[in-house]
Design a protein around this motif. Structure first.
Motif, PDB file in Angstrom:
ATOM      1  N   PRO A 363      11.815  15.616   5.479  1.00 32.45           N
ATOM      2  CA  PRO A 363      11.462  16.445   4.316  1.00 32.45           C
ATOM      3  C   PRO A 363      12.699  16.807   3.496  1.00 32.45           C
ATOM      4  O   PRO A 363      13.086  17.972   3.383  1.00 32.45           O
ATOM      5  N   MET A 364      13.294  15.832   2.861  1.00 27.87           N
ATOM      6  CA  MET A 364      14.563  16.038   2.159  1.00 27.87           C
ATOM      7  C   MET A 364      14.408  16.939   0.940  1.00 27.87           C
ATOM      8  O   MET A 364      15.246  17.813   0.698  1.00 27.87           O
ATOM      9  N   ASN A 365      13.364  16.734   0.175  1.00 30.04           N
ATOM     10  CA  ASN A 365      13.186  17.530  -1.040  1.00 30.04           C
ATOM     11  C   ASN A 365      13.019  19.014  -0.713  1.00 30.04           C
ATOM     12  O   ASN A 365      13.613  19.882  -1.370  1.00 30.04           O
ATOM     13  N   ARG A 366      12.224  19.301   0.304  1.00 29.84           N
ATOM     14  CA  ARG A 366      11.982  20.697   0.670  1.00 29.84           C
ATOM     15  C   ARG A 366      13.249  21.346   1.220  1.00 29.84           C
ATOM     16  O   ARG A 366      13.550  22.505   0.924  1.00 29.84           O
ATOM     17  N   LEU A 367      14.016  20.609   2.001  1.00 32.25           N
ATOM     18  CA  LEU A 367      15.273  21.137   2.526  1.00 32.25           C
ATOM     19  C   LEU A 367      16.271  21.411   1.404  1.00 32.25           C
ATOM     20  O   LEU A 367      17.012  22.394   1.439  1.00 32.25           O
ATOM     21  N   SER A 368      16.292  20.533   0.427  1.00 27.21           N
ATOM     22  CA  SER A 368      17.190  20.732  -0.715  1.00 27.21           C
ATOM     23  C   SER A 368      16.827  21.984  -1.487  1.00 27.21           C
ATOM     24  O   SER A 368      17.695  22.738  -1.941  1.00 27.21           O
ATOM     25  N   GLU A 369      15.515  22.227  -1.645  1.00 26.25           N
ATOM     26  CA  GLU A 369      15.064  23.402  -2.389  1.00 26.25           C
ATOM     27  C   GLU A 369      15.409  24.689  -1.662  1.00 26.25           C
ATOM     28  O   GLU A 369      15.836  25.674  -2.284  1.00 26.25           O
ATOM     29  N   LEU A 370      15.256  24.706  -0.365  1.00 21.92           N
ATOM     30  CA  LEU A 370      15.414  25.949   0.397  1.00 21.92           C
ATOM     31  C   LEU A 370      16.852  26.253   0.780  1.00 21.92           C
ATOM     32  O   LEU A 370      17.251  27.427   0.830  1.00 21.92           O
ATOM     33  N   PHE A 371      17.648  25.212   1.040  1.00 22.80           N
ATOM     34  CA  PHE A 371      18.966  25.451   1.647  1.00 22.80           C
ATOM     35  C   PHE A 371      20.129  24.768   0.923  1.00 22.80           C
ATOM     36  O   PHE A 371      21.200  24.623   1.496  1.00 22.80           O
ATOM     37  N   ASN A 372      19.926  24.343  -0.304  1.00 28.69           N
ATOM     38  CA  ASN A 372      21.006  23.744  -1.073  1.00 28.69           C
ATOM     39  C   ASN A 372      21.600  22.517  -0.357  1.00 28.69           C
ATOM     40  O   ASN A 372      22.813  22.287  -0.356  1.00 28.69           O
ATOM     41  N   VAL A 373      20.742  21.715   0.237  1.00 30.00           N
ATOM     42  CA  VAL A 373      21.190  20.540   0.987  1.00 30.00           C
ATOM     43  C   VAL A 373      21.278  19.342   0.053  1.00 30.00           C
ATOM     44  O   VAL A 373      20.345  19.050  -0.700  1.00 30.00           O
ATOM     45  N   ASN A 374      22.423  18.663   0.094  1.00 33.10           N
ATOM     46  CA  ASN A 374      22.591  17.433  -0.691  1.00 33.10           C
ATOM     47  C   ASN A 374      23.176  16.298   0.135  1.00 33.10           C
ATOM     48  O   ASN A 374      23.594  15.280  -0.399  1.00 33.10           O
ATOM     49  N   HIS A 375      23.214  16.502   1.450  1.00 33.27           N
ATOM     50  CA  HIS A 375      23.775  15.478   2.331  1.00 33.27           C
ATOM     51  C   HIS A 375      22.973  15.463   3.618  1.00 33.27           C
ATOM     52  O   HIS A 375      22.851  16.494   4.298  1.00 33.27           O
ATOM     53  N   PHE A 376      22.406  14.286   3.962  1.00 31.51           N
ATOM     54  CA  PHE A 376      21.493  14.182   5.104  1.00 31.51           C
ATOM     55  C   PHE A 376      22.058  13.243   6.166  1.00 31.51           C
ATOM     56  O   PHE A 376      22.392  12.089   5.877  1.00 31.51           O
ATOM     57  N   ILE A 377      22.156  13.791   7.373  1.00 30.88           N
ATOM     58  CA  ILE A 377      22.567  13.010   8.540  1.00 30.88           C
ATOM     59  C   ILE A 377      21.319  12.801   9.385  1.00 30.88           C
ATOM     60  O   ILE A 377      20.733  13.762   9.891  1.00 30.88           O
ATOM     61  N   VAL A 378      20.920  11.550   9.549  1.00 31.45           N
ATOM     62  CA  VAL A 378      19.638  11.236  10.184  1.00 31.45           C
ATOM     63  C   VAL A 378      19.869  10.507  11.505  1.00 31.45           C
ATOM     64  O   VAL A 378      20.616   9.532  11.572  1.00 31.45           O
TER      65      VAL A 378
END
Length: 548
Positions: A363-378
């Motif tokens: 859920p990248m979009n939702r994480l970006s909205e809630l926590f200012n996330v712009n970098h994903f380690i999967v």
């Protein structure tokens, strides 16, 4: 035709001589007698004819040096056969003696004329054997330190160390990175703090000049271009310098906190997405736990459960719902705690939930909205996804296998989206659309090395040996990503630690107005709570005091 056998020079060999052609050859006496006796015994009829012809001709005078004399009758087919067999036998006996000598002489001459060619061949063979040895050692390493030592040696052998020392590359702006590195060092030497702060704020981007390009980390096993590593080191060094410098009227604690807070907000945050299952304890990791679930209804979107969206839901309840894979397990009802601490249903209408990864694995979009996330380690371990995930970036130099996989995946997604847009996918199987079209990888994706036999135990409980094997594969896959993880996250982690320290110092200060400003503005960003907290906090100050 006359053949005369006479003593050799050393009185031990005999010389066979053709009296007409003056051709001769030296052989041992025993050898010649053996051959002659063999030929005579095998052809009695020819010997009788020879004896009769000799009696009809005038005897030849015997040479004083002769021990055996052959008088040749008029040319005949029989005599030619005898001569041919004799010479063929004598020459053939020496053929296998001279062939290896000639070959050795030929190779010696080649090595003398072309020494570099043979030396390179030998070195190449030794290098290939060494690479195989080091690769095997890396696979069997028990720690990252051991793995990195073998990897460094392999990098030197592969010429990757030389690649790291050269700034230029088509995948990033090497001149920009080198210029900014020199500029930071110059401002630091001059002691111009104000200009240094402005330079840091202007250049603190995670992918400045393309230095975060994945291709830059697919050459060397333990790092990337040295100029990129030097730049990151210098940025961290200057951030620490500003953080630790004495407080003054121009650079107060509050001003420095504002600088680092705003810089971190602009830099962004990383999210660790463990696709396939994992466990965290917030008190140790300081990571915000997020769990994706979805209702059984067809009109509901996946829900991201965390301390903001569902603060009173019990973690074990959300974890059970996340494990409830469709068609294998029954849906699960989420439970939560009310204000009295009693366990009650989370949703009043009795909705049940299943695994949300089918529709929204990451859920990248939702994480970006809630926590200012712009970098994903999967970390991707879903069995239906792994065959289509590759940590290699597609380029003109990609292998045929990687290119075919990429084309198959992209074409399949495109066609499924087209069919869904045109309404050609039946409602009964509409859930397959997000399963096939969603994104399963991030900026950094860790994928284990899965073999075909691993799929045989996909729905069975693992044994101890299986778990040890899985852990070993997971470690090995992660070690190869350490270099890019350091490059992408080191500045961010430095900012996190500095902001945390300044936050504590501000909260402990006597400035009550500044303390309340900090609590009000910084609560959400810096005070993530555990999902299964037992307490209800009446105001923001209580929450901040609990976290601090």
């Amino acid at each position: 035709m006359v053949f005369v056998v006479s003593p050799g020079k050393d009185k031990t060999d005999l010389v066979v001589c053709d009296a007409l052609s003056s051709n001769s050859a030296a052989f041992s006496k025993d050898k010649i007698e053996t051959i002659v006796q063999e030929l005579i015994s095998n052809d009695n009829a020819e010997q009788n004819n020879e004896q009769q012809n000799e009696n009809n001709q005038q005897s030849q005078p015997t040479s004083p040096f002769s021990s055996i004399t052959f008088s040749s009758p008029p040319p005949s087919h029989t005599n030619k056969s005898l001569l041919t067999r004799l010479l063929n036998h004598l020459s053939g006996s020496y053929l296998f003696f001279w062939i290896p000598i000639a070959l050795n002489l030929f190779l010696t001459i080649l090595m003398w004329l072309f020494p570099s060619f043979f030396l390179r061949s030998k070195l190449k063979r030794e290098r290939t054997e060494r690479i195989k040895y080091l690769d095997e050692k890396m696979k069997n390493s028990d720690s990252y330190l051991e793995w990195s030592n073998w990897a460094k040696e392999l990098d030197v052998l592969d010429g990757k160390e030389e690649w790291r020392s050269v700034d230029e590359s088509p995948y990033y702006d090497s001149k920009l990175i080198r210029f900014r590195l020199a500029n930071l060092r110059l401002l630091s030497q001059k002691g111009d703090i104000h200009s240094l702060i402005l330079a840091l704020r202007a250049g603190l981007l995670r992918n400045l000049g393309g230095m975060g390009n994945v291709r830059l980390f697919q050459e060397s096993r333990v790092g990337t271009k040295y100029v990129i590593e030097e730049y990151v080191d210098e940025v961290v060094k200057q951030l620490r310098f500003i953080h630790e410098m004495p407080e003054s009227d121009e650079h107060t604690l509050e001003k420095r906190f504002d600088f680092f807070y705003e810089t971190r907000q602009a830099f962004g945050r990383s999210a660790l997405c463990l696709s396939g299952g994992a466990t965290l304890a917030y008190d140790k990791t300081k990571r915000i736990l997020n769990i994706t679930v979805v209702t059984s209804g067809s009109f509901e979107l996946p829900r991201l459960l965390n301390y903001l969206t569902a603060p009173n839901v019990l973690v074990w309840s959300a974890a059970c719902a996340s494990c409830a894979l469709k068609f294998l397990f029954e849906p699960v009802e989420l439970v939560a705690k009310d204000k009295s601490g009693n366990i009650v249903p989370y949703h009043p209408s009795g909705l049940v939930f299943t695994d949300g990864s089918v529709e929204s694995d990451l859920p990248m979009n939702r994480l970006s909205e809630l926590f200012n996330v712009n970098h994903f380690i999967v970390s991707q371990v879903n069995p239906h996804v792994i065959p289509f995930i590759s940590d290699k970036t597609i380029s003109p130099s990609s292998s045929i296998v990687d290119a075919v996989k990429y084309l198959t995946e992209s074409e399949m997604k495109h066609r499924v989206l087209q069919m869904a847009s045109l309404g050609l996918i039946p409602t009964r199987i509409s859930g397959i659309t997000p399963l096939l079209t969603q994104k399963y990888s991030g900026d950094i994706t860790v994928v284990p090395d899965v073999e075909l036999k691993d799929y045989a135990n996909i729905i069975s409980n693992p044994t101890d040996d299986m778990m040890r094997n899985y852990i070993k594969k997971g470690k090995s896959s992660t070690w190869s990503k350490i270099a890019i993880l350091k490059n992408h996250c080191r500045i961010e982690l430095t900012l996190d630690s500095i902001v945390s320290d300044l936050r504590d110092r501000l909260y402990k200060s006597d400035n009550t107005q500044q303390k309340h400003k900090f609590i009000r503005d910084d609560l959400i960003t810096y005070s993530p709570m555990i999902l299964h907290t037992n307490n209800n906090y009446s105001n923001n100050k209580d929450i901040a005091e609990k976290v601090l």
